[in-house]
Structure formats: C-alpha cells, structure tokens
Design a protein around this motif. Structure first.
Motif: not given
Length: 615
Positions: A73-93
């Motif tokens: 599932q790595t190709p789809q997982l890449q997009e999921l992790v990228r989206a979670i990381a982006g949202e959390m980095a926006d909130q936490f820096g």
C-alpha cells in the motif's frame, strides 16, 4: 473494510485533525490509522510484502499516534502520511515520523535496537532515543543499541518521502529496527510476556524522544513526556474496568474473614483459663470462588493496547484471584500462605522496630476508670465528619451503621460500621474518626469521583498506604498515643510469630506475659491476626506508617496519595494518567489538610522524623 486510501478518505482525516478531533479509521488488509488528537509525531509500521508481522506491529499500538499498513500500500500510504504530516506541521511547526521494523533474522550479530536517523542533524533527539533504549532493563537480554544513517529509509523504492521534502517542511524521519527476540526463532510465535514488557518500555522511550523533539524544534512545551500519551480511552477499557469492579463488589473480604462471635469466643477462651483456642464462626460465603475465577479470567485484558491501563487491570485480576483463593481456603492452613502473598509478612527490620517500640513503652497506660464514649455519641460525631465531606462533594453517599455482628470499626463499601460493643476512649474519638472517615471513606469517594473505578475498589496492596495514612492522620489530630502504638507494634510481633508456626494460645500468652497487655486487648490482637486461618494484613499498619514517613522525608506531598485506594508505587502511574487527562482533580480533602494549626506538624514530617518521634 475500505478497499483503498482515496483522496476523499485522506481529506476526511485531515479535516478531523484540523478540528482537533480523534482519527480512528480502518485501512486496507486490516491496517489502521489511529491519532488520539492532533500530535506532532506519527509511529508507523508496514507489514512486509507477503509476510504479515503482527508481533512487531503490536509495538506501535501503545502510542497515541500510529499507522499500521502494508508495503503493497506504499503509494497510497505516502499520500496519507504526507497529508497528516503537513497538517500537523502547520499546527506545531515541525513533525516527526518514526518507522518501526523488524531486523533481518539471519544475522546473529544484529543489535537489540538499531536507530536510523540523519547523520548530522538533530543530534539531541537521536541521542535521547539512543540513551532511552540503552537504559531499558529487560531480564535476560542485552539491550545494545547502534545508530546508522537513515539513507536507506530515504532512498529505497518503498520510501515515504525524499530527503528534500523532509528538509523543506521541517519533518524528521527516523527508523527503529528491532531484533526479533520477542518471537520463537523456530516457530515465529511471539513470547507474550516479553512482547508486553518491551512494548511498555519502548512506548515511554518514544514519548521521551518526541518530548525532546517538540521542546527543541517547536514553540510547544508539553508539561511532561507522559502528556504525549493517549488521552482518549476506548470503550473496551471502561467495559473491563466495570467487569473487574463487578466481581470485586460481589464479596466483602474483611467482613467474610472476621468472626461474628467475638464476645462468645472471648468468654469461651477466658473460661478455659486461656489454654485452649476458642472456636470462631464466620458469615456464610455468598459466592462460589471457582465460578467467580472463571468470570475473572474470561475478561479479555489482552485486548487493551494501553500498557499502563492493561498493567492496572492485570494487577487487579491477580489480587482478586488471591482473595478468592483465600476465601475458598478460609479456616485452613492454606489461608495464611495466600495472605502472605497478598499482604506480605514481617521482615527482620520491621520486627526489630516493633520490638523496639514495645521495649520503649513496656507498660500500658493504667487508667482505672477510662472515659469510654457511648457508641451512639461516637456514631453522631462520625456522621458530622461525613457531613463535612458531603459539603465538599455531592457524590459522597455514606453513613454510619451500628451493628452487633461487627467487632470495633470497619469501613466497607464507603460506609462506617461500628460494633455495638465498641469501647472507644473519648480522647481517641477524633483520631479514629480521621482514621476511618478522613482516610478510608474519603479515599473511597475520591476514587469514586474518577472515571477509573479501580481507584475506589482499591489497587492491589493498597492497604499498606491506606493504613499508614490513617495512622498518620491520628498523629496529626493529636490522638496517636502510646497505647495505640503499642497495639500496632504488637500486631507485627504476632503476625511474625504466627507465620513461624506459633499457635493462638502461644501468641496470646506472649502478649500477656512478655508485653503486659491486658487480657481482652491481647485476645483482640491475637484474634485479628489468627482470624480466617492467619491474616497477615495487620502488619501493614506499622509498615505503612514507616514507609509513609520515608516518603514525606523525601519531600513528597500527602495530597496526591488521597486520590483513591492506591499503593505507594502507583504514584507515577497516577501522575501519568493525570498528565494524560484520564484522571480528574481530587474533590475531597481531609480536615487536617485544611487546618492551619496542623501545618507545623506536616513541615516537621517533611524534615524527617522516626516512628518514635511521633509520641
């Protein structure tokens, strides 16, 4: 079960995180994404293609933010992790990703842990993880740790993100390879106890690593590393908590092992010139111990992913098992051996202290006409103290029951039971009220105010701290006299000699002849220790007091100990659950903690005093 990680699926997750909500969603092939609340980290595990590794996947479940997926599932997982990381980095820096994987099993020289990280960046965070892993103590295993570059995570075909993307967005990518010592090398089956131990210790190491990362790399400052643990508690936890409480509520242990014919037994013993042990009668057994044990071990505690709560429940199950064994063995020699497992015995140091107290106070107070408070008057004073607790917290549903089948004073299920023949010196009345109401009833309802019912039912071994607190409260209100301390010391001496094979009559005569106790008091002490077949619980009063004095000497406070019926080494667990917002502030305080006049005594305790200084 979802078939794929779609754009719509990912959008729902990021929207939930943006609103501060929990994420708990199934992934293809039995995978899972669980994020307790917006957090600056993610722990990840991917099952190798064609070789599901559920044992290693189990390690990530102890964390508050994790994904379990599959390499396919790595190709789809890449997009999921990228989206979670982006949202959390926006909130936490900044954002940290830790991928856990099993090390290849064909290399015997593989270290226990192998940390993969940037070669030059963030040395403090990598150092924290390495030091925490090195400090893990796991019986029979050498927990050696190696560090290596995370290039293999960033350059292989299954990578989640390229290095440039990590740098651009303030992401940290770490890897952690585990040597599969937790599985049988021949069958591949996990060793459940070792798996559980490593999972618990590893989850704390990860939280401490994230704590360092967040403290250094972001403006967010968590109060404690445990604050990065789970706050949401799933339904299975509350269901198991309720099941354990239900079993505990089906019997009243102390009442079932306390004789109901104390007066008749005393008369029988006295008439026999103290030469033959009396016959004691007990309440009829309201339960079938074997049936309750079956229910007890049908409770699926292994389904709880939270290591701390799972430990609490396993500990309670073990205690209930021992109690049920004791009830089944009541009035047999086996009763005492189970009691020693549950309440402990008397070591040489405690015996020496008890004998020292009896040597320092060789004679009881000789009061030919003691002022005994009438039972109804004492009950009214106790009701007034209960009313004082009710003013602080409406949830206090307690009262006083005067009963002819009770010896002395017993608190059971949050109510004070007073024997009709209780002989209480007037000068000891307030001390005993603080002992029973200000400690036992107060901690019962403080525990009941918590969402976790085990705090009022009682953690295993809570009696030592409870009785230590209760005796200390007697001292704080000025009611711990020499006679009381002699009784506590005598209980220790009798428990010690009982466990060495001494009979009821031997111990009675020891108290009467060697330590000059009055006949009826010597009988009461001996009866309490020998009841049921040998109850070693009475040694916990003095032992608990000694340990509590040492605790206060180390600079700790009394108030955290009143959150419920806990034992002293549960304090870090309780503190963790407070940091995680699982437990609530304590609603009740005893009268002595609110009295300014008692503050100098509390300060004196913190300065460090011995039991002898309490007189």
């Amino acid at each position: 079960m979802i078939e794929s990680i779609t754009y719509k699926f990912i959008s729902k997750i990021t929207r939930s995180l943006k609103r501060g909500k929990q994420v708990h969603r199934r992934l293809p092939q039995g995978g899972l994404v669980y994020i307790d609340r917006p957090l600056p980290f993610l722990v990840l595990f991917r099952h190798p293609a064609g070789k599901p590794d559920h044992a290693t996947a189990d390690f990530v479940k102890a964390n508050a933010s994790y994904i379990i997926s599959h390499e396919e599932q790595t190709p789809q997982l890449q997009e999921l992790v990228r989206a979670i990381a982006g949202e959390m980095a926006d909130q936490f820096g900044a954002f940290m990703i830790l991928e856990i994987m099993a090390a290849p099993s064909d290399n015997l020289d593989t270290p226990m842990f192998r940390v993969l990280g940037p070669e030059k960046q963030l040395p403090a965070t990598i150092s924290t993880l390495t030091k925490e892993l090195e400090s893990l103590k796991i019986s029979g295993l050498r927990t050696n740790v190696e560090t290596a570059s995370n290039k293999e995570l960033l350059e292989n075909p299954q990578r989640l993100m390229p290095e440039e993307e990590l740098k651009k967005n303030s992401y940290l990518m770490l890897g952690l390879q585990l040597k599969t010592v937790y599985c049988d090398s021949q069958t591949g089956r996990p060793y459940p106890l070792l798996l559980r131990t490593i999972r618990e210790k590893l989850s704390n190491a990860i939280k401490k690593t994230v704590f360092n990362f967040v403290s250094v790399q972001t403006p967010h400052k968590p109060i404690h590393f445990q604050a990065l643990g789970r706050q949401a508690v799933n339904r299975v936890v509350w269901r198991i908590d309720k099941q354990l409480t239900s079993i505990s509520d089906q019997f009243r242990f102390l009442l079932l092992v306390t004789p109901v014919n104390k007066n008749e037994a005393w008369a029988e013993f006295r008439d026999a010139k103290f030469r033959e042990a009396p016959t004691f009668h007990y309440r009829l057994m309201p339960i079938d111990a074997d049936q309750l044990k079956r229910k007890l071990y049908n409770i699926p505690i292994e389904k709880i992913d939270d290591p701390t709560l799972a430990y609490l429940f396993r500990d309670k199950r073990h205690e209930l098992d021992k109690m049920l064994t004791m009830l089944a063995d009541r009035n047999t020699p086996d009763f005492m051996y189970s009691s020693m497992q549950l309440f402990g015995g008397v070591d040489d140091q405690l015996l020496k202290l008890a004998e020292g107290i009896l040597a320092a106070i060789p004679e009881p107070t000789r009061d030919e006409d003691p002022d005994i408070i009438p039972v109804p008057e004492f009950a009214e004073l106790a009701e007034q103290e209960i009313a004082f607790l009710k003013e602080q917290h409406a949830g206090v549903d307690s009262g006083v029951d005067v009963r002819d089948d009770i010896v002395g004073l017993i608190v059971s299920k949050g109510r004070l039971n007073v024997g009709t023949d209780a002989k209480i010196p007037r000068h000891r009345a307030q001390a005993l009220i603080q002992h029973e109401v200000g400690t036992h009833i107060l901690t019962y309802f403080n525990g009941k105010a918590q969402p976790l019912q085990q705090l009022y039912v009682g953690s295993p071994g809570y009696e030592e701290l409870q009785e230590g607190l209760a005796v200390l409260s007697e001292y704080l209100v000025g009611g711990l006299d020499q006679d009381r301390l002699r009784v506590l010391a005598a209980r220790v001496v009798v428990v010690y000699h009982m466990t060495k094979g001494c009979s009821f009559t031997d111990n009675f005569w020891r108290l009467k002849a060697d330590y000059h106790f009055e006949d009826e008091i010597a009988f009461d002490i001996t009866m309490r220790v020998h009841r049921g077949g040998g109850l070693t619980k009475d040694a916990v009063y003095l032992r608990g007091l000694v340990h509590l004095l040492e605790y206060l000497k180390q600079g700790h406070e009394l108030e955290p100990l009143l959150i419920g019926k806990i034992r002293q080494d549960y304090i870090p667990i309780v503190q963790e659950l407070i940091y995680r917002n699982v437990l609530r502030p304590v609603p009740l305080k005893p009268r002595y903690l609110l009295d300014p006049a008692i503050k100098p005594k509390l300060e004196q305790l913190k300065a460090g005093i011995s039991v002898f200084n309490l007189l």
